[in-house]
Design an enzyme around this catalytic site. Structure first.
Site, PDB file in Angstrom:
ATOM      1  N   TYR A  58       0.827  -1.212   0.000  1.00  0.00           N
ATOM      2  CA  TYR A  58       0.000   0.000   0.000  1.00  0.00           C
ATOM      3  C   TYR A  58       0.862   1.263   0.000  1.00  0.00           C
ATOM      4  O   TYR A  58       0.375   2.345  -0.332  1.00  0.00           O
ATOM      5  CB  TYR A  58      -0.926   0.050   1.228  1.00  0.00           C
ATOM      6  N   HIS A  84       0.122 -11.702   1.669  1.00  0.00           N
ATOM      7  CA  HIS A  84      -0.895 -10.896   0.986  1.00  0.00           C
ATOM      8  C   HIS A  84      -1.639 -11.676  -0.098  1.00  0.00           C
ATOM      9  O   HIS A  84      -2.838 -11.487  -0.311  1.00  0.00           O
ATOM     10  CB  HIS A  84      -0.233  -9.654   0.381  1.00  0.00           C
TER      11      HIS A  84
END
Length: 266
Positions: free
Chosen positions: A38, A96
């Site tokens: 991110y 992830h």
């Protein structure tokens, strides 16, 4: 163990993510979700440090990106995340995505997560975007019994029922990301009708539906009013008829589906 609602920070950068986390903590959120990819861990950490909320009261999640899955590199990447976040530990670290093309064996990355936990770098470990078969494989390797969640896309247009049920049968809590289908829930007539009957918003109805399935919700929002509304949705109770009407909206509409995604469960 995982708070039932958290603040998602996907796509939030710079001052936007600082303001979002700051406001959320002021309103009572105690679960913040970020990730290496991110690009906002430093800002998330700054907002947490500058808040009046003690670190031990916050459940902080980050995720390791797929290019750091080899054992030593995963540990190193987590240490780098902690440095950016300005904390000695996270409460939860996730893989992830499954390793694209199974490039890194799941046994290696799960072993690294377990070691990170034993070293105190994280309190808990988990996975994200794992299919039923991949979850079973992860649970079966050394350290896999410590997995507490599988974070997956869940919203009224992608109920992900088979995978959710499988996780829950295995004792793995589901965390649902994109619970508002990036705003699409606000455009649905059924959700709006149910919302009108309760005097709430269609977004609140969607969150209540996800939460009623014992799924952790992590909606993303930068506006104080929306964050408060999302919190309030946790107290909304839907009738069995309303739940069935929402169940019928499932159309397998997957939003997060990159080229390296696994072969999804039907």
């Amino acid at each position: 163990m995982i708070p039932d609602i958290g603040l998602g920070t996907y796509r939030l950068k710079g001052q936007d993510v600082i303001d979002s986390v700051t406001t959320a903590l002021e309103l009572g959120y105690r679960h913040i979700d970020t990730a290496q990819v991110y690009g906002n861990e430093a800002e998330v950490g700054r907002a947490i440090a500058d808040s009046n909320v003690p670190r031990e009261e916050i459940f902080l999640t980050t995720k390791v990106w797929t290019d750091r899955f080899h054992h030593d590199d995963l540990i190193k990447s987590l240490e780098e995340s902690l440095e950016r976040l300005g904390t000695d530990y996270v409460d939860l670290v996730l893989l992830h995505w499954p390793s694209p093309n199974n490039e890194v064996p799941v046994a290696e990355s799960i072993s690294a997560l377990a070691e990170a936990k034993s070293r105190g770098l994280t309190r808990n470990i988990g996975v994200s975007n794992f299919t039923m078969a991949q979850l079973d494989e992860a649970l079966g390797v050394e350290g896999g019994e410590q997995i507490i969640t599988n974070q997956i896309e869940v919203h009224p247009f992608l109920a992900n029922k088979a995978l959710v049920n499988h996780c829950q049968e295995k004792g793995v809590r589901v965390t649902g990301y994109m619970p508002l289908a990036v705003g699409k829930v606000m455009e649905d007539d059924t959700l709006q009708q149910i919302a009108d009957d309760h005097g709430v918003t269609s977004a609140q109805v969607a969150l209540a539906w996800v939460a009623a399935r014992d799924i952790v919700v992590i909606p993303s929002s930068t506006k104080r009013a929306h964050q408060q509304s999302n919190l309030d949705a946790m107290a909304l109770s839907l009738s069995s008829d309303e739940v069935e009407r929402i169940n019928a909206l499932d159309r397998g509409e997957r939003i997060a589906n990159p080229s390296f995604a696994p072969a999804w469960d039907e």
